[in-house]
Motif scaffolding. Structure first.
Motif, PDB file in Angstrom:
ATOM      1  N   SER A 132       2.441  20.348  78.591  1.00  0.00           N
ATOM      2  CA  SER A 132       0.983  20.492  78.762  1.00  0.00           C
ATOM      3  C   SER A 132       0.466  21.719  78.030  1.00  0.00           C
ATOM      4  O   SER A 132      -0.568  21.666  77.353  1.00  0.00           O
ATOM      5  CB  SER A 132       0.632  20.578  80.251  1.00  0.00           C
ATOM      6  OG  SER A 132       1.027  19.408  80.943  1.00  0.00           O
ATOM      7  N   LEU A 133       1.184  22.845  78.152  1.00  0.00           N
ATOM      8  CA  LEU A 133       0.758  24.060  77.462  1.00  0.00           C
ATOM      9  C   LEU A 133       0.893  23.922  75.949  1.00  0.00           C
ATOM     10  O   LEU A 133       0.084  24.471  75.192  1.00  0.00           O
ATOM     11  CB  LEU A 133       1.581  25.255  77.954  1.00  0.00           C
ATOM     12  CG  LEU A 133       1.358  25.652  79.419  1.00  0.00           C
ATOM     13  CD1 LEU A 133       2.273  26.808  79.798  1.00  0.00           C
ATOM     14  CD2 LEU A 133      -0.099  26.043  79.657  1.00  0.00           C
TER      15      LEU A 133
ATOM     16  N   ILE B  91      -1.275  26.535  73.610  1.00  0.00           N
ATOM     17  CA  ILE B  91      -1.018  27.860  74.150  1.00  0.00           C
ATOM     18  C   ILE B  91       0.180  28.457  73.419  1.00  0.00           C
ATOM     19  O   ILE B  91       1.106  27.742  73.029  1.00  0.00           O
ATOM     20  CB  ILE B  91      -0.750  27.788  75.670  1.00  0.00           C
ATOM     21  CG1 ILE B  91      -1.961  27.205  76.403  1.00  0.00           C
ATOM     22  CG2 ILE B  91      -0.415  29.159  76.226  1.00  0.00           C
ATOM     23  CD1 ILE B  91      -3.225  28.015  76.267  1.00  0.00           C
TER      24      ILE B  91
ATOM     25  N   GLY C  80       3.999  29.812  76.908  1.00  0.00           N
ATOM     26  CA  GLY C  80       4.390  28.501  77.415  1.00  0.00           C
ATOM     27  C   GLY C  80       5.799  28.497  77.959  1.00  0.00           C
ATOM     28  O   GLY C  80       6.068  27.939  79.034  1.00  0.00           O
TER      29      GLY C  80
ATOM     30  N   SER D 257       6.676  27.917  81.989  1.00  0.00           N
ATOM     31  CA  SER D 257       7.523  26.797  82.407  1.00  0.00           C
ATOM     32  C   SER D 257       8.780  27.300  83.129  1.00  0.00           C
ATOM     33  O   SER D 257       9.200  26.724  84.135  1.00  0.00           O
ATOM     34  CB  SER D 257       7.905  25.944  81.194  1.00  0.00           C
ATOM     35  OG  SER D 257       8.595  26.713  80.227  1.00  0.00           O
TER      36      SER D 257
ATOM     37  N   VAL E  89      -3.669  34.405  75.809  1.00  0.00           N
ATOM     38  CA  VAL E  89      -4.615  33.362  76.207  1.00  0.00           C
ATOM     39  C   VAL E  89      -5.966  33.539  75.508  1.00  0.00           C
ATOM     40  O   VAL E  89      -6.520  32.590  74.941  1.00  0.00           O
ATOM     41  CB  VAL E  89      -4.795  33.371  77.738  1.00  0.00           C
ATOM     42  CG1 VAL E  89      -5.907  32.413  78.151  1.00  0.00           C
ATOM     43  CG2 VAL E  89      -3.491  32.976  78.429  1.00  0.00           C
TER      44      VAL E  89
END
Length: 266
Positions: A46-47, A52, A57, A61, A117
């Protein structure tokens, strides 16, 4: 015999009961590990789709994996009859102690996450902060590595970069060059301006939009100073900065434009 038989029966019951709990706890751990791996992959993918930074990331995770496994182990210990409340309290106390001991590193880590970010700069950008300028070569959760124009390596704490005023020279595609040329009062203003314009117009790296500004900056006791403000691509800034000054000096010499030696240039 009756007492021995009764004791043996109790032991058998306890073993059977504990065996069921142990198997249940073992199954919980296995399921928790599989769930942790699934969530780790899900968060990582997803990241990655959200573009990202890979460092963030990977950290996020892995953090999800560790958190799920830790929760699973605590639940499994409760299944075995271990009092987890005191265990959690001890872990909390240890966490607080570690947090206090590493508060500087944690603040750098938090700033690093925000930098990754929010992206006030990225790898390859030329930035200035704390009177230091350099090209960003690496953004780590704790610090950022810069290479200065004279090839020095600077490792800056992320908290300093995030808290203090930072200039990113690469954020915009175009940059304005601020130049100042001085001449004596015996020179004709229009002639001096035309010479500067000729030099600027011959350099194809200088952009036509935004327009270049050439005008009188101020009058001093020794002479007149002209402000020259051409716009260039960010990558051409340094080359044009030096070459325009050299070209103007040569044209002044060719045209006989006198420049007082003590006239301030900036």
């Amino acid at each position: 015999m009756d007492n021995k038989t009764e004791l043996l029966a109790k032991i058998q019951i306890w073993i059977a009961d504990f065996g069921v709990k142990a198997i249940s706890a073992f199954m919980l751990v296995l399921i928790g590990i599989q769930l942790a791996r699934f969530l780790q992959t899900l968060v990582g993918n997803s990241l990655q789709k959200a573009r990202i930074d890979a460092t963030l990331g990977s950290f996020a995770s892995n953090l999800v994996y560790i958190a799920v496994v830790a929760m699973t182990v605590i639940v499994a210990m409760g299944q075995l009859g271990v009092q987890t409340a005191s265990f959690i309290a001890i872990l909390g106390s240890i966490g607080v102690a570690i947090g206090l001991a590493l508060q500087g590193s944690l603040s750098n880590f938090a700033a690093g996450i925000l930098i990754i970010v929010l992206r006030p700069f990225k790898v390859g950008d030329y930035i200035e902060c704390l009177n230091i300028g350099g090209t960003v070569t690496r953004i780590h959760p704790l610090n950022t590595t810069l290479i200065t124009p004279d090839n020095r390596t600077i490792v800056a704490p992320n908290r300093k970069l995030f808290d203090d005023c930072l200039t990113n020279h690469s954020a915009q595609p175009h940059r304005r060059i601020d130049l100042v040329f001085g001449t004596g009062y015996e020179n004709d203003i229009d002639r001096v301006k035309q010479i500067i314009w000729d030099v600027v117009e011959r350099d194809r790296r200088i952009l036509t939009e935004p327009k270049t500004l050439v005008g009188v900056l101020d009058w001093g006791s020794l002479g007149i100073r002209f402000a020259v403000r051409p716009w260039v691509q960010a990558a051409d800034y340094e080359d044009v900065y030096f070459e325009i000054q050299e070209a103007v000096k040569k044209r002044f010499d060719e045209e006989g434009i006198l420049v007082p030696c003590d006239l301030p240039r900036y």
